[in-house]
Design an enzyme around this catalytic site. Structure first.
Site, PDB file in Angstrom:
ATOM      1  N   LYS A 194       1.566  -2.232 -18.027  1.00 24.29           N
ATOM      2  CA  LYS A 194       2.350  -3.178 -17.211  1.00 24.29           C
ATOM      3  C   LYS A 194       3.827  -2.889 -17.356  1.00 24.29           C
ATOM      4  CE  LYS A 194       0.069  -4.318 -15.125  1.00 24.29           C
ATOM      5  NZ  LYS A 194      -1.363  -4.173 -14.967  1.00 24.29           N
ATOM      6  N   ARG A 225       0.811  -1.219   0.000  1.00 25.13           N
ATOM      7  CA  ARG A 225       0.000   0.000   0.000  1.00 25.13           C
ATOM      8  C   ARG A 225       0.846   1.271   0.000  1.00 25.13           C
ATOM      9  NH1 ARG A 225      -5.253  -0.960   1.535  1.00 25.13           N
ATOM     10  NH2 ARG A 225      -5.466   1.218   2.105  1.00 25.13           N
ATOM     11  N   TRP A 249       2.826   6.036   1.951  1.00 22.54           N
ATOM     12  CA  TRP A 249       2.913   6.479   0.560  1.00 22.54           C
ATOM     13  C   TRP A 249       2.696   7.983   0.637  1.00 22.54           C
ATOM     14  CZ3 TRP A 249      -0.003   9.091  -3.065  1.00 22.54           C
ATOM     15  CH2 TRP A 249       0.408   8.958  -4.396  1.00 22.54           C
ATOM     16  N   HIS A 302      -1.658   7.828 -37.722  1.00 20.91           N
ATOM     17  CA  HIS A 302      -2.059   9.205 -37.441  1.00 20.91           C
ATOM     18  C   HIS A 302      -1.093   9.863 -36.457  1.00 20.91           C
ATOM     19  CE1 HIS A 302      -5.690   8.554 -39.706  1.00 20.91           C
ATOM     20  NE2 HIS A 302      -5.841   7.396 -39.069  1.00 20.91           N
TER      21      HIS A 302
HETATM   22  C1  F6R Z   1      -1.973  -1.168 -12.654  1.00 22.76           C
HETATM   23  C2  F6R Z   1      -2.753  -0.982 -11.454  1.00 22.76           C
HETATM   24  C3  F6R Z   1      -3.544   0.261 -11.322  1.00 22.76           C
HETATM   25  C4  F6R Z   1      -4.940  -0.072 -10.769  1.00 22.76           C
HETATM   26  C5  F6R Z   1      -5.707   1.236 -10.471  1.00 22.76           C
HETATM   27  C6  F6R Z   1      -7.113   0.952 -10.029  1.00 22.76           C
HETATM   28  O1  F6R Z   1      -1.294  -2.379 -12.632  1.00 22.76           O
HETATM   29  O2  F6R Z   1      -2.769  -1.803 -10.584  1.00 22.76           O
HETATM   30  O3  F6R Z   1      -3.640   0.959 -12.516  1.00 22.76           O
HETATM   31  O4  F6R Z   1      -5.611  -0.847 -11.700  1.00 22.76           O
HETATM   32  O5  F6R Z   1      -5.035   1.949  -9.494  1.00 22.76           O
HETATM   33  O6  F6R Z   1      -7.117   0.202  -8.857  1.00 22.76           O
HETATM   34  P1  F6R Z   1      -8.391  -0.587  -8.384  1.00 22.76           P
HETATM   35  O7  F6R Z   1      -8.667  -1.626  -9.379  1.00 22.76           O
HETATM   36  O8  F6R Z   1      -8.010  -1.143  -7.053  1.00 22.76           O
HETATM   37  O9  F6R Z   1      -9.514   0.412  -8.305  1.00 22.76           O
END
Ligand code: F6R
Length: 611
Positions: free
Chosen positions: A488, A27, A73, A507
């Site tokens: 990714k 997190r 964070w 384009h």
């Molecule tokens: C990319 C990734 C993020 C989440 C985004 C939404 O690998 O993990 O782009 O997809 O932060 O998070 P959720 O799905 O938890 O709302």
């Protein structure tokens, strides 16, 4: 964003908290700290990962049966020792940990400075704890009362835990907008941002609701509303296995989660796709079936990878159910003045179920009368609870920051949804439904087969690990896959990558192509195959280095591409479930070869609870 954990009971608190912080590190991981209450109230904190905090406190006296910890964070203030949590109040008699953002902190800080409070950090959290201290002083009240009054003054989002040297054997917590779970043990309690630090000790949990205050004192749990009305805790039994949150022999969580996909896709279909009986069930939509059938349109709100799953759903729902679909970035949608009516259905997609922008988009749509359907992975999460109905993805805990198995689980659930709605609306015939059911059931085995490409893909990664840019191209159902492949790669390897609809290349992006540009083209056998072949020719004519993801047995594209990755054939509407797998593996191996921390990429956090 930010992980919080706390313990009160008969065991040593510090080891439980440190272990919990490791579990919550996904997190946020720019600094970490603990506060231990044992006659004294000691705070130890350090910039860096939890391991650095552990080394720092190894020689300290950490004996205590009450304590709390935080992994950060950064929002307010750069990552350093003084901005790390916990934060003391000026007198150092109270300490706090906080996940969220206090929006009116500047005004509060000014007022508190005038009252003589001294600040050692740039954080909004230090303002919060000093506010509590000031209120306690002014009102000569208990800590609980001071926290309650402080909550009326702060604007923003929070999950907090507060300890006071003057009121030992007590732990106070509260939430608004940021997640908080209580673990209920025998003569002990745990608090955490999610259940992962808790399940090792107890599977009985209580999800704290917004505006609730939790007081755990002398072995008693007391939950009250902001207005001080006692609430009856709703204890739920969790079914999370410990091994689902451990690496299980894999080098990284991301790799483990990529390899878990045959199972997680199956789990997302379990009880919903009954091939033998010829049934599709989704408990979540049962009560809203008529709404879906009569919907004027569906609006999908999500962020990041979940937004990419939403794009796949746009194709699915339009193809199979013939309902117009709009896919919105939740962060944009919430601040526009979108046109939403009571006949609209809003589908919110979120792995964590905690993404602040998605949650805010839901609230907006709700206020306009739309029906909200949630697709979440985390049981009991804020989004799951804010929606009218929904379906869990059952992918199991996703710990790697880059989302992999959650994406395929979301696409699986969305496919089932489109099939059910399409069949009910009469746009999907019995025969086609049956064909798709059979094909969907075979997807776990096909993903298993795609995973056998791992070694081959590692070799491709070796070739491209040092390039500065990548382009990903796809059409139709593979366009969202191209976006996902690019996301990714950039998020874990820090290589700049862009995903484009293959035909859009001319384009603009085509100007980027030269002999140094790797271009991943997802070119499986589908209705746009011939067109993609032409796009590959265009790349080749400009000497681009083609890495093609093709259907097994393709004889045309291998003659044009430098590298070919063959995936099993499946129906066009299901192809993202298979074609995304090699792209996940490619980004994983490139990141590992570049020495990046794939599970905890820089600047990112798994659950984005700030806007
Ligand atoms: C990319 C990734 C993020 C989440 C985004 C939404 O690998 O993990 O782009 O997809 O932060 O998070 P959720 O799905 O938890 O709302």
């Amino acid at each position: 964003m930010c992980g919080i954990v706390a313990y009160i009971g008969y065991r040593e608190a510090c080891p439980i908290i440190l272990k919990g912080l490791h579990r919550l590190e996904y997190r946020g991981y720019d600094s970490a700290g603990v506060a231990l209450l044992n006659g004294d109230l000691n705070v130890y904190k350090k910039k860096g990962k939890v391991a650095e905090l552990e080394a720092f406190i190894a020689e300290k006296d950490t004996r205590a049966q009450v304590g709390m910890g935080h992994t950060r964070w950064a929002t307010h203030g750069e990552p350093n020792d003084s901005n790390a949590h916990p934060h003391y109040s000026t007198s150092e008699r109270i300490a706090i940990i906080h996940n969220g953002i206090i929006e009116n902190y500047a005004a509060l800080k000014q007022h508190l400075q005038q009252q003589g409070h001294v600040f050692h950090s740039d954080t909004d959290t230090e303002v919060f704890v000093n506010l509590i201290e000031e209120i306690q002083k002014q009102n000569n009240c208990t800590l609980e009362e001071a926290v309650r009054l402080a909550l009326h003054e702060v604007v923003g989002a929070y999950a907090i835990v507060v300890l006071s040297r003057d009121e030992p054997n007590q732990l106070i917590a509260a939430r608004k907008g940021s997640p908080l779970v209580i673990g209920v043990g025998k003569d002990e309690y745990f608090l955490a941002s999610d259940a992962t630090p808790i399940i090792e000790y107890t599977n009985e949990v209580v999800y704290v609701n917004d505006y609730e205050i939790v007081v755990i004192k002398d072995g008693q749990l007391d939950i009250r509303s902001k207005e001080d009305v006692q609430q009856t805790p709703y204890i739920q039994k969790l079914e999370m296995a410990l091994d689902s949150i451990e690496k299980g022999g894999y080098e990284h969580f991301m790799l483990k989660e990529i390899f878990e996909q045959p199972r997680s896709i199956l789990d997302s279909m379990r009880g919903r796709l009954e091939l033998e009986a010829g049934h599709l069930n989704m408990g979540g939509i049962r009560a809203y079936e008529r709404k879906f059938v009569n919907a004027d349109r569906i609006i999908i709100v999500a962020c990041g990878t979940s937004w990419h799953a939403g794009l796949v759903a746009e194709y699915l729902l339009e193809d199979l159910a013939r309902i117009p679909v709009e896919v919105e970035y939740a962060s944009e949608f919430r601040y526009r003045n979108p046109i939403i009516t009571e006949r609209d259905i809003v589908i919110a997609i979120s792995q964590s179920g905690e993404t602040a922008d998605t949650l805010a988009a839901i609230e907006l749509a709700k206020s306009k009368g739309a029906t909200i359907f949630g697709i979440c992975n985390v049981v009991g999460s804020s989004i799951a609870r804010a929606t009218d109905a929904g379906a869990y993805t059952h992918a199991g805990p996703e710990i790697g920051v880059a989302s992999t198995k959650a994406f395929t689980a979301q696409v699986t659930v969305l496919t089932l949804l489109a099939m059910i709605v399409g069949h009910k609306r009469g746009t999907l015939s019995d025969t086609r439904l049956r064909e798709l059911m059979v094909e969907l059931s075979s997807i776990p085995a096909k993903v298993e087969k795609a995973l056998l490409l791992n070694d081959e893909i590692e070799l491709i990664a070796e070739t491209f690990k040092d390039v500065p840019n990548f382009l990903y191209l796809g059409r139709g159902y593979n366009f969202p896959v191209a976006l996902e492949g690019a996301l990714k790669l950039k998020e874990i390897s820090y290589i700049h990558a862009e995903g484009y609809p293959a035909a859009e290349m001319k384009h603009g992006p085509i100007a980027l192509i030269d002999e140094n540009m790797p271009v991943v083209v997802i070119a499986t056998k589908d209705s746009s195959y011939e067109k993609v072949v032409s796009n590959i020719q265009e790349v080749k004519a400009r000497k681009g280095r083609i890495i093609a993801v093709v259907t097994e047995g393709d004889t045309v594209i291998p003659a044009m591409a430098e590298f070919v990755i063959e995936v099993p054939l499946t129906s066009e509407v299901l192809v993202p479930l298979v074609s995304v797998v090699p792209l996940q593996l490619l980004s994983y191996h490139i990141a590992v070869l570049r020495g990046c921390n794939v599970d905890q990429p820089r600047n990112l956090a798994k659950s984005v609870t700030v806007e």
